[in-house]
Structure formats: structure tokens, C-alpha cells
Design a protein around this motif. Structure first.
Motif, PDB file in Angstrom:
ATOM      1  N   GLY A 184       0.782  -1.226   0.000  1.00  0.00           N
ATOM      2  CA  GLY A 184       0.000   0.000   0.000  1.00  0.00           C
ATOM      3  C   GLY A 184       0.816   1.280   0.000  1.00  0.00           C
ATOM      4  O   GLY A 184       0.264   2.373   0.094  1.00  0.00           O
ATOM      5  N   THR A 234      -0.171   4.065  -2.536  1.00  0.00           N
ATOM      6  CA  THR A 234      -1.454   4.676  -2.192  1.00  0.00           C
ATOM      7  C   THR A 234      -1.293   5.630  -1.014  1.00  0.00           C
ATOM      8  O   THR A 234      -1.849   6.737  -1.015  1.00  0.00           O
ATOM      9  N   PHE A 281     -11.176   6.941   5.741  1.00  0.00           N
ATOM     10  CA  PHE A 281     -10.721   5.642   5.248  1.00  0.00           C
ATOM     11  C   PHE A 281     -11.816   4.597   5.447  1.00  0.00           C
ATOM     12  O   PHE A 281     -12.703   4.784   6.279  1.00  0.00           O
ATOM     13  N   THR A 324      -6.192   0.666   7.224  1.00  0.00           N
ATOM     14  CA  THR A 324      -5.738   1.586   6.178  1.00  0.00           C
ATOM     15  C   THR A 324      -5.402   2.941   6.797  1.00  0.00           C
ATOM     16  O   THR A 324      -4.408   3.570   6.436  1.00  0.00           O
ATOM     17  N   ASN A 365      -2.080   2.528   8.500  1.00  0.00           N
ATOM     18  CA  ASN A 365      -1.013   2.502   7.491  1.00  0.00           C
ATOM     19  C   ASN A 365      -0.661   3.922   7.069  1.00  0.00           C
ATOM     20  O   ASN A 365       0.516   4.271   6.925  1.00  0.00           O
ATOM     21  N   SER A 387       2.857  -1.253   7.089  1.00  0.00           N
ATOM     22  CA  SER A 387       1.755  -2.176   7.310  1.00  0.00           C
ATOM     23  C   SER A 387       1.461  -2.260   8.807  1.00  0.00           C
ATOM     24  O   SER A 387       2.338  -2.584   9.599  1.00  0.00           O
TER      25      SER A 387
END
Length: 102
Positions: free
Chosen positions: A45, A48, A68, A73, A76, A82
Motif C-alpha cells: 500500500g 497509495t 478511510f 488503512t 497505514n 503495514s
């Protein structure tokens, strides 16, 4: 419900709000995020997160609330790596989000 994410050996200091009904998570304006985003095979990720940070972060601080679809997420985004949001986000008393949702 208001939750927090702090890390001892970094300047990360995040405030979030989780709505169990909509399952949406908001990282609040003023949150201080990590300096770096980890690029590795394990953390897919990263690109992103960098895109979100380009839009919502200036000098390591979130400039407006960011929504989110999950606590992980959001975690993160804050940590740049992560992160399990259910265990990273905690109440003011230190109770993990996972326990608060039971």
C-alpha cells in the motif's frame, strides 16, 4: 468513538474517529504522521499512502480530516507501514479498538 495512535520512538501522534455503524475511520486534522513510508514487498500500500499524503499532509501534519474504509488503512497512512489498525488504535485508557468493538 475517539481513538489514538502513538509510537514511543517516533513523533507519530494521531487522533482518529471510528464509526462502527458505517465502518468508516477518520484520521483527524492535526495528526502527526511518520516521516517515511516503507517500500517493501510485504507492504503493497506504499504508493497509495504516498498519494494520500501528497494531498492531505504538509510538513508531517494532516491538514484536513481524511476518511478511510478501515482502521488498518488509516493506521497505514499514519505509520507509513503495514499496521493492524484493530490493535494500533487505542482509547485514551489504552484499550485497543478490537476490544472496544466487542
Amino acid at each position: 468513538m475517539k481513538v489514538f495512535l502513538k509510537r514511543r520512538n517516533s513523533k507519530i501522534e494521531a487522533v482518529g474517529e471510528y464509526d462502527p455503524d458505517s465502518k468508516k475511520f477518520i484520521v483527524k486534522k492535526g495528526t502527526v504522521v511518520s516521516d517515511e513510508v516503507a517500500h517493501s514487498e510485504k507492504f503493497r500500500g506504499a504508493n497509495t499512502i504516498e498519494k494520500y499524503r501528497a494531498e492531505y499532509v504538509k510538513d508531517g501534519v494532516v491538514t484536513k480530516d481524511v476518511i478511510f474504509k478501515s482502521a488498518s488503512t488509516a493506521a497505514n497512512f499514519v505509520t507509513g507501514a503495514s499496521t493492524n489498525g484493530l490493535t494500533a488504535w487505542k482509547s485514551e485508557d489504552g484499550i485497543p479498538l478490537k476490544e472496544l468493538l466487542k
